[in-house]
Design an enzyme around this catalytic site. Structure first.
Site, PDB file in Angstrom:
ATOM      1  N   ASP A 139       0.830  -1.205   0.000  1.00  0.00           N
ATOM      2  CA  ASP A 139       0.000   0.000   0.000  1.00  0.00           C
ATOM      3  C   ASP A 139       0.863   1.254   0.000  1.00  0.00           C
ATOM      4  OD1 ASP A 139      -2.765  -0.889   0.035  1.00  0.00           O
ATOM      5  OD2 ASP A 139      -2.265  -1.830   1.954  1.00  0.00           O
ATOM      6  N   ASP A 153     -10.505  -4.948  -0.953  1.00  0.00           N
ATOM      7  CA  ASP A 153      -9.424  -4.446  -0.093  1.00  0.00           C
ATOM      8  C   ASP A 153      -9.988  -3.558   1.011  1.00  0.00           C
ATOM      9  OD1 ASP A 153      -7.057  -3.517   0.964  1.00  0.00           O
ATOM     10  OD2 ASP A 153      -6.443  -2.394  -0.820  1.00  0.00           O
TER      11      ASP A 153
HETATM   12  C1  DX5 Z   1      -6.414   0.766   2.795  1.00  0.00           C
HETATM   13  C2  DX5 Z   1      -5.431  -0.204   2.176  1.00  0.00           C
HETATM   14  C3  DX5 Z   1      -5.689  -1.619   2.565  1.00  0.00           C
HETATM   15  C4  DX5 Z   1      -5.576  -1.820   4.044  1.00  0.00           C
HETATM   16  C5  DX5 Z   1      -6.087  -3.159   4.454  1.00  0.00           C
HETATM   17  O1  DX5 Z   1      -6.026   2.043   2.470  1.00  0.00           O
HETATM   18  O2  DX5 Z   1      -5.505  -0.124   0.795  1.00  0.00           O
HETATM   19  O3  DX5 Z   1      -4.851  -2.503   1.852  1.00  0.00           O
HETATM   20  O4  DX5 Z   1      -4.285  -1.690   4.486  1.00  0.00           O
HETATM   21  O5  DX5 Z   1      -5.995  -3.236   5.845  1.00  0.00           O
HETATM   22  P1  DX5 Z   1      -7.082  -4.033   6.699  1.00  0.00           P
HETATM   23  O6  DX5 Z   1      -7.107  -5.424   6.167  1.00  0.00           O
HETATM   24  O7  DX5 Z   1      -6.590  -3.924   8.107  1.00  0.00           O
HETATM   25  O8  DX5 Z   1      -8.370  -3.306   6.481  1.00  0.00           O
HETATM   26 ZN    ZN Z   2      -4.534  -1.715  -0.556  1.00  0.00          ZN
END
Ligand code: DX5
Ligand code: ZN
Length: 220
Positions: A36, A176
């Site tokens: 990310d 996601d």
């Molecule tokens: C949000 C990101 C995700 C996030 C997922 O901005 O794109 O990839 O890190 O994290 P979790 O699984 O904790 O929601």
């Molecule tokens: Zn992401």
């Protein structure tokens, strides 16, 4: 290759032990590693850049699924490709010339994905559906891990599944944000084929491997 891909997001990994975390993902059967990238403009947080992608590339052969939450992504695509990204996912909200951007990504030898924020309607990407290798559906507001899954995403995934099937597109639908053992079965049933998880994997009470295996047990 698994029909359904699990893509742990290293955003919640312990960065003092990044190599061990990645090795644990690999041995638990993760399909891709999700990275990310945030710039503090398109989203409120700042995270990592090509430097981390390059470090990941040196410790694993897993495909690197790079999620670019940055303004003007076209300025940085070559650097991420050079760093070893397998696929570059750009946000439709940041790309006035989405066709060109996806072509640019492919010409760099990477897979091309397009991401949409929770409030962005699917119509925004319909014109490029046949060009994209992956549609990334945000199920939280991008910026931070550990947020709660937005349930309206399920209907959005089902709609994208219908549209892709209508043009016989083999593109992945990746969900996601807030993915966990409670909701992953529902997003899969709606037609998603790839599942990103940071918290559910790296903050699993029994560790990273247990986090991945718990998701796999549901999606197969
Ligand atoms: C949000 C990101 C995700 C996030 C997922 O901005 O794109 O990839 O890190 O994290 P979790 O699984 O904790 O929601
Ligand atoms: Zn992401």
């Amino acid at each position: 290759m698994n029909k359904y891909a699990i893509a742990p997001s290293i955003l919640s990994a312990d960065f003092t032990r990044l190599r061990e975390e990645i090795v644990a993902c690999e041995s638990a059967g993760a399909d891709w590693l999700h990275i990310d990238v945030m710039d503090g403009h398109f989203v409120p947080n700042i995270t990592m850049g090509p430097f981390i992608v390059e470090a990941c590339r040196r410790v694993t052969e897993l495909p690197l699924d790079v999620h670019l939450m940055i303004e003007k992504p076209e300025r940085h695509l070559a650097a991420f490709a050079r760093a070893g990204a397998t696929r570059l996912n750009v946000h439709v909200e940041t790309c006035p010339h989405l066709h060109d951007t996806l072509r640019q990504i492919k010409s760099l030898g990477c897979g091309a994905g397009v991401a949409l924020n929770p409030e962005t309607p699917v119509g925004a990407i319909e014109a490029v559906m046949s060009e994209a290798d992956l549609i990334l559906v945000l199920s939280v507001h991008p910026g931070f891990s550990g947020q709660e899954f937005i349930p309206e995403t399920i209907a959005k995934v089902a709609y994208i599944r219908k549209k892709l099937d209508a043009v016989r597109s083999p593109a992945w639908i990746e969900v996601d944000g807030g993915i966990n053992v409670e909701n992953v079965g529902k997003v899969k049933d709606a037609g998603a084929t790839a599942f990103v998880a940071a918290t559910a994997v790296f903050k699993h009470p029994r560790g990273t491997e247990a986090g991945i295996k718990a998701l796999r047990a549901i999606i197969g």
